[in-house]
Design a protein around this motif. Structure first.
Motif, PDB file in Angstrom:
ATOM      1  N   GLY A  77     -43.127  23.909 -23.433  1.00 51.74           N
ATOM      2  CA  GLY A  77     -42.365  24.308 -24.047  1.00 51.74           C
ATOM      3  C   GLY A  77     -40.875  23.814 -24.247  1.00 51.74           C
ATOM      4  O   GLY A  77     -39.876  24.707 -24.036  1.00 51.74           O
ATOM      5  N   MET A  78     -40.401  22.900 -23.628  1.00 53.19           N
ATOM      6  CA  MET A  78     -38.996  22.482 -23.331  1.00 53.19           C
ATOM      7  C   MET A  78     -38.610  22.088 -25.098  1.00 53.19           C
ATOM      8  O   MET A  78     -38.896  21.761 -25.886  1.00 53.19           O
ATOM      9  CB  MET A  78     -39.033  21.135 -22.389  1.00 53.19           C
ATOM     10  N   THR A  79     -37.335  22.359 -24.518  1.00 54.68           N
ATOM     11  CA  THR A  79     -36.721  22.262 -26.169  1.00 54.68           C
ATOM     12  C   THR A  79     -34.858  21.324 -25.452  1.00 54.68           C
ATOM     13  O   THR A  79     -34.857  21.718 -24.363  1.00 54.68           O
ATOM     14  CB  THR A  79     -36.219  24.306 -26.476  1.00 54.68           C
ATOM     15  N   ALA A  80     -34.212  21.446 -26.591  1.00 56.79           N
ATOM     16  CA  ALA A  80     -33.147  20.888 -26.662  1.00 56.79           C
ATOM     17  C   ALA A  80     -32.207  21.653 -27.533  1.00 56.79           C
ATOM     18  O   ALA A  80     -32.274  21.654 -28.941  1.00 56.79           O
ATOM     19  CB  ALA A  80     -32.587  19.498 -26.736  1.00 56.79           C
ATOM     20  N   THR A  81     -31.256  22.112 -27.698  1.00 57.21           N
ATOM     21  CA  THR A  81     -29.812  22.595 -28.280  1.00 57.21           C
ATOM     22  C   THR A  81     -28.816  21.235 -28.881  1.00 57.21           C
ATOM     23  O   THR A  81     -28.885  20.865 -28.370  1.00 57.21           O
ATOM     24  CB  THR A  81     -29.156  23.716 -28.140  1.00 57.21           C
TER      25      THR A  81
END
Length: 177
Positions: A77-81
C-alpha cells in the motif's frame, strides 16, 4: 583489580555492548531522477514534497537530485505523491524578441500562463533494496515510480513493459478526460 581498572573495564564493556545494539535506520533518503516520455517539458517536479530536476521532452535518466524519504523495507500500500509543472509548447520561444528585453518578458509571461500543474498519487512497487527514486512521466499525465535498486531496462525493473517505447506521443484523446 583496583577501582580505576574496574571503571575502565566497565566502560569498555558498556561501549562494546552499545555497538551491538545499533539498529539500521527505518527510513532512507534516495536521490531522485526523472524520465520524460512525452513531447512536453517538465519544468519541475516533486516527490512527496521533495524536488526533482527539470526534464526536456523525451529526456531523463542522468539527472539526480537529493532526495526523498522512503522506508528501508517496502510495505504493501505504499504510495508516492508526484506534483509537476508542464510546458506543453516547448519551442515557442524560437521567434520571441531578444532575450532580456521587455518584449521577451511579455512573451514569456503569456507563455508561462499556459503551463499546466498536475498532482497524482501512485503506488510504489515492491522493492528489496532501496535505490534511486525513479519517476516516469508518460503521455496523458500518467506517472509511474520505482525505488528498487534496478535501473530501467534491466531484468527485474517493475515498469519495463510500459517504458520500452521511449518516444511515446500524446494520443488525440486521453482516457478519463
Amino acid at each position: 583489580m583496583n577501582i580505576c581498572e574496574r571503571v575502565l573495564c566497565a566502560l569498555i564493556v558498556a561501549l562494546l555492548g552499545a555497538g551491538c545494539t545499533h539498529q539500521p535506520p527505518k527510513f532512507l533518503n534516495p536521490s531522485v531522477t526523472g524520465y520524460n516520455y512525452t513531447p512536453a517539458a517538465i519544468n519541475s517536479f516533486k516527490v512527496n514534497g521533495d524536488g526533482g530536476p527539470n526534464l526536456g521532452p523525451h529526456q531523463g535518466g542522468g539527472k539526480f537530485t537529493c532526495c526523498t524519504t522512503v522506508p528501508r523495507q517496502w510495505q504493501p500500500g505504499m504510495t508516492a505523491t508526484v506534483e509537476w509543472e508542464k510546458d506543453p509548447n516547448v519551442g515557442a520561444s524560437v521567434n520571441w524578441p531578444k532575450f532580456g528585453t521587455d518584449g521577451w518578458r511579455e512573451e514569456y509571461k503569456k507563455h508561462a500562463a499556459k503551463y499546466t500543474h498536475h498532482r497524482v498519487t501512485v503506488e510504489i512497487p515492491r522493492y528489496e533494496v532501496v535505490g534511486t527514486m525513479k519517476v516516469h512521466f508518460l503521455p496523458c499525465d500518467q506517472v509511474l515510480v520505482a525505488v528498487n535498486n534496478v535501473q530501467p531496462g534491466y531484468p527485474g525493473y517493475p515498469h519495463n513493459d510500459v517504458i520500452n517505447a521511449l518516444n511515446l506521443e500524446e494520443p488525440a484523446t486521453c482516457p478519463n478526460t
